[in-house]
Design an enzyme around this catalytic site. Structure first.
Site, PDB file in Angstrom:
ATOM      1  N   PHE A  53       0.520  -1.099   0.199  1.00  0.00           N
ATOM      2  CA  PHE A  53       0.110   0.072   0.200  1.00  0.00           C
ATOM      3  C   PHE A  53       0.840   1.273  -0.496  1.00  0.00           C
ATOM      4  CE2 PHE A  53      -0.104   2.159   4.122  1.00  0.00           C
ATOM      5  CZ  PHE A  53       0.447   1.049   4.988  1.00  0.00           C
ATOM      6  N   LYS A  54       1.905   1.061   0.731  1.00  0.00           N
ATOM      7  CA  LYS A  54       2.744   2.417   0.479  1.00  0.00           C
ATOM      8  C   LYS A  54       2.712   3.100  -0.925  1.00  0.00           C
ATOM      9  CE  LYS A  54       5.349   1.039   4.326  1.00  0.00           C
ATOM     10  NZ  LYS A  54       4.761   0.527   5.156  1.00  0.00           N
TER      11      LYS A  54
END
Ligand SMILES: *Cc1c(COP(=O)(O)O)cnc(C)c1O
Length: 477
Positions: free
Chosen positions: A118-119
């Protein structure tokens, strides 16, 4: 919008000024002076594309980048092409699609970006914002960081080929998964430098701190960071809470619970911000692994950061934190944004006599429920069980961090409130644990097959600040 420090001793700053820096000069974190209220915009925002939604939200927080440029940066960042690794059968043009597991129980896919975690949702924006801002100012930056896997790769894929930016990323030699090593070390961009240090993640982190604490070196070599305390990352993460809310509801009077696998409190902090803006979030459910510093706080009111030695190495490594670097942002709101209280609490954390704070004797405890937080933790066995049952019952392959989230979400699910679990990474990054759980190799995007066989570019050295400094000097010529 201006930004203030949680410790209260720095003049209010504009967005572009806090974008390239890290901590505020007084040791605090930057926060927006107030939360823009959006309740009356929900109806109009429901039908927007991800890039349009991002633009609307960022416009409320950024007033020193012209709207046309900000819109272009959003359009360049949030393309289907950039977030294309979605589950088979899903609409490949949708960014952050929602997968329904059971009635009112969903997974929000945030790991479809270039590094499968998700980063990328925030870091890809940061790459474009950095390049834009540096060009405008005629400046350069050398990003120095340490990673246990996900952050470093997300930073490198966001910054590769960006003008004005070099990345020096330290990783603990031999401690990341083969896939993670391949992701980072196979990059051949000339502005990316991988340094594997002999030691653990904390040794790498200590080197970064030592180098960054050398003020003269830091300013001469324009050392910067992209760590999770960067406000722009939190801001970028706010967008997918809106996206998830719209996907899980049909009308704006509905409320939703979010469950977030947490480490440094960055991801869930964005949920808190979205809630403060007026997004109808009922509860924010925080999930930790065996490193349960945050779970302990939300259950007891006592925040007791651990030492590196007390921090366990687990099978959800991106949640292995000793202290939660974004946590200060939430406490700032909890204590009514009073900088004197913040300084007192953080002095207590730093004091060798205490090393913790306890909110029980204070009026702030009541706020924990008011802000809608609840929490629980999970273990290696819970994680394996969840990966197994998701695969056997739903044919959905999840990664160990998302498994922590689903495990905890199960405890808090209510029949009549949609529960959205944030998927923080894809299984492909953590083959060992997937194999242990279901005795097979994880699925991965076909174009990443064989990535482990590509030539790797990495410099190996001791965890020694002086050596790292010399390396930076040499490669900044
Ligand atoms: C970074 C990360 C987390 C933790 O997120 P925070 O913002 O630090 O709370 C959880 N899962 C994965 C896969 C991550 O990469």
């Amino acid at each position: 919008m201006k930004y203030i420090s949680t410790r209260g001793s720095v003049a209010a700053q504009q967005f572009s000024n806090i974008l390239l820096g890290g901590l505020a000069a007084d040791g605090g974190l930057f926060m927006p002076q107030s939360y823009p209220q959006i309740a009356d915009k929900l109806e109009a925002w429901r039908s927007l594309s991800y890039a349009e939604l991002a633009f609307e939200i960022f416009s409320l927080y950024v007033d020193d980048i012209p709207a046309v440029d900000l819109r272009a940066l959003c359009e360049k960042t949030y393309t289907a092409e950039n977030y294309r690794w979605c589950r088979a059968g899903k609409n490949p043009n949708e960014i952050a699609p929602l997968t329904t597991i059971a009635p009112n129980f969903h997974l929000l896919e945030l790991s479809n970006g270039p590094t499968l975690a998700f980063k990328d949702m925030a870091m890809q924006l940061l790459g474009n914002l950095f390049e834009y801002t540096l060009a405008k100012r005629g400046e350069r930056i050398n990003i120095l960081g340490a990673t246990s896997g996900d952050t470093g790769s997300a930073a490198e894929y966001a910054m590769r080929g960006k003008h004005g930016v070099r990345v020096f990323m330290l990783s603990p030699q031999g401690k990341m998964s083969a896939f993670q090593r391949a992701q980072m070390y196979s990059l051949s961009d000339t502005n990316i430098f991988n340094i594997a240090v002999r030691g653990m993640f904390d040794d790498a982190q200590d080197v970064v701190k030592l180098v960054s604490n050398d003020a003269a070196f830091k300013s001469k070599y324009k050392i910067g960071a992209v760590n999770s305390i960067n406000w722009a990352r939190v801001m970028a993460q706010v967008v997918y809470y809106f996206k998830g809310y719209f996907a899980a509801t049909t009308a704006n009077d509905q409320r939703v619970d979010f469950c977030v696998p947490s480490g440094n409190f960055g991801n869930i902090c964005a949920g808190h911000v979205a809630r403060q803006m007026g997004l109808p979030i009922s509860r924010l459910v925080l999930a930790t692994n065996e490193n349960n510093v945050l779970d302990e706080f939300f259950r007891s009111g006592i925040y007791r950061p651990r030492t590196a030695a007390q921090t366990l190495v687990t099978s959800s490594p991106s949640m292995d934190i000793s202290k939660a670097s974004n946590f200060e942002r939430f406490i700032f709101d909890l204590v009514g944004r009073d900088p004197a209280t913040m300084r007192a609490l953080w002095n207590q954390l730093a004091s060798p006599d205490a090393g913790y704070f306890d909110l029980n004797p204070t009026p702030y405890m009541a706020g924990l429920t008011r802000y809608g937080f609840c929490s629980a933790s999970s273990t290696h066995a819970d994680r394996l069980e969840m990966i197994r049952s998701m695969w056997q019952q739903h044919e959905i392959m999840i990664d160990p961090h998302t498994a922590d989230g689903i495990h905890v979400a199960q405890k808090f699910r209510l029949a009549n409130v949609p529960m959205v679990v944030l998927e923080t990474a894809q299984a492909a990054k953590f083959a060992e644990t997937i194999n242990e759980a279901i005795n097979r190799q994880p699925l991965r995007p076909t174009s990443l097959n064989g990535i482990e066989n590509l030539p790797q570019h990495v410099y190996v050295m001791d965890a020694d600040a002086q050596k790292v400094k010399s390396f930076i000097v040499e490669h900044c010529q």
